[in-house]
Design an enzyme around this catalytic site. Sequence first.
Site, PDB file in Angstrom:
ATOM      1  CG  HIS A 104      -1.992  -1.068   1.167  1.00 42.07           C
ATOM      2  ND1 HIS A 104      -2.453  -1.634   0.017  1.00 42.07           N
ATOM      3  CD2 HIS A 104      -2.680  -1.680   2.180  1.00 42.07           C
ATOM      4  CE1 HIS A 104      -3.380  -2.548   0.299  1.00 42.07           C
ATOM      5  NE2 HIS A 104      -3.533  -2.606   1.608  1.00 42.07           N
ATOM      6  CG  HIS A 178      -7.725  -0.467   2.554  1.00 44.82           C
ATOM      7  ND1 HIS A 178      -8.495  -1.346   3.288  1.00 44.82           N
ATOM      8  CD2 HIS A 178      -6.605  -1.143   2.223  1.00 44.82           C
ATOM      9  CE1 HIS A 178      -7.839  -2.477   3.409  1.00 44.82           C
ATOM     10  NE2 HIS A 178      -6.687  -2.386   2.770  1.00 44.82           N
ATOM     11  CD  GLU A 315      -8.281  -3.459  -0.417  1.00 45.44           C
ATOM     12  OE1 GLU A 315      -7.088  -3.142  -0.566  1.00 45.44           O
ATOM     13  OE2 GLU A 315      -8.634  -4.441   0.274  1.00 45.44           O
TER      14      GLU A 315
HETATM   15  C1  BGC Z   1      -4.440  -6.474   1.819  1.00 43.95           C
HETATM   16  C2  BGC Z   1      -4.332  -7.223   3.114  1.00 43.95           C
HETATM   17  C3  BGC Z   1      -3.973  -6.259   4.196  1.00 43.95           C
HETATM   18  C4  BGC Z   1      -5.046  -5.208   4.257  1.00 43.95           C
HETATM   19  C5  BGC Z   1      -4.783  -4.169   5.301  1.00 43.95           C
HETATM   20  C6  BGC Z   1      -5.513  -5.461   1.971  1.00 43.95           C
HETATM   21  O1  BGC Z   1      -5.611  -4.718   0.800  1.00 43.95           O
HETATM   22  O2  BGC Z   1      -4.680  -7.320   0.729  1.00 43.95           O
HETATM   23  O3  BGC Z   1      -3.393  -8.259   3.022  1.00 43.95           O
HETATM   24  O4  BGC Z   1      -3.835  -6.885   5.424  1.00 43.95           O
HETATM   25  O5  BGC Z   1      -5.160  -4.584   3.011  1.00 43.95           O
HETATM   26  O6  BGC Z   1      -3.517  -3.720   5.218  1.00 43.95           O
END
Ligand code: BGC
Length: 350
Positions: A104, A178, A315
């Site tokens: 991210h 998110h 997402e």
């Molecule tokens: C990811 C997860 C992660 C979550 C929070 C998601 O987009 O695929 O693996 O734990 O975000 O960080």
Amino acid sequence: MIRKQAFGAVPEGPVDLYTITNSSGIEVHAMNYGGIIVSMRVPDNKGMTADVALGFDTLDGYLNNKPYFGAIIGRYGNRIANGKFTLDGTEYQLARNDSPNSLHGGIKGFDKVLWHGEHFGNNQGVGVTFTYTSKDGEEGYPGNLETKVTYTLTDENALQIEYEAVTDKATPVNLTNHSYFNLAGEGAGNILKHQLMLNAERFTPVDGTLIPTGEFRPVARTPFDYTKPTTIGSQIDADNKQLAIAHGYDHNFVLNRKRSGLELAGRIHELKTGRVLKVYTTEPGIQFYTGNFLDGTVAGKHGHAYDKHAAFCVETQHFPDSPNHPNFPSTILMPGQTYYSRTVYKFSTE
Ligand code: BGC
């Protein structure tokens, strides 16, 4: 209608909270810190409103927002293996924050920066535009990236998110939001009784560190088959290696596409309240994540302890680790090009 109020401050400047309302009773709160959607109040089939987004009551909570509740994700949504990729013969090393990978956007991704907010009203609806310039070398990424994210709430109960970016050097870009949804209301238990449909006949399986192996695997005859509305809890505990690796769903689904443009990616229905969320996107993929890493230690809104599966995320995105997979749709933005993607969360009741 839109209202702006003070919501505290970070070292970079004051934080503003925008209250965006439409004529049919939806209210969205968003702030310029992380471009975070703080809440989404949505009526049920009896007209009772609840906040369907997990999060915190105050800015303080968001300053330690480990799950990324509601945030804009960038420069790259999801993981890049070992934080490494090669572009035009140069190897880049990104900040690694999810050992051994970069997740991210790195240590201080777009979820933790202060954006500039401008609110507006136009014939589409009311909303706010957040802009942020990510500097050449930030978190290891090449090029100055000028980024713009626009939230528009319409009277048809749609929250539209538009993402735009331009760069002065070739760079990977994969922007998403998110938000963690619980259509019964945040804090109202888990989402295992929600019914899910995903418009995807294939998904991208992952290795032990949640990096795609590169395979496109058919969902047919697996617990990843959501091509017809199916209760999440009826498949999540199936004996399946991919579910075991991720402790639930945390996978990119390859959306069925007949053409480019906005298409239905998924539909989620909570039967008790009748709330329905339809997700439309221009993106080729969607990360379906069932809050597997929530463990009750995060004290959310009204002191709610968010346990495993307290919410789901949808997402919309390009596929994880695309810079290292030539067979995935490209995520490289070139100077002179404009990145544009659009996702719509449409609420209704049944
Ligand atoms: C990811 C997860 C992660 C979550 C929070 C998601 O987009 O695929 O693996 O734990 O975000 O960080």
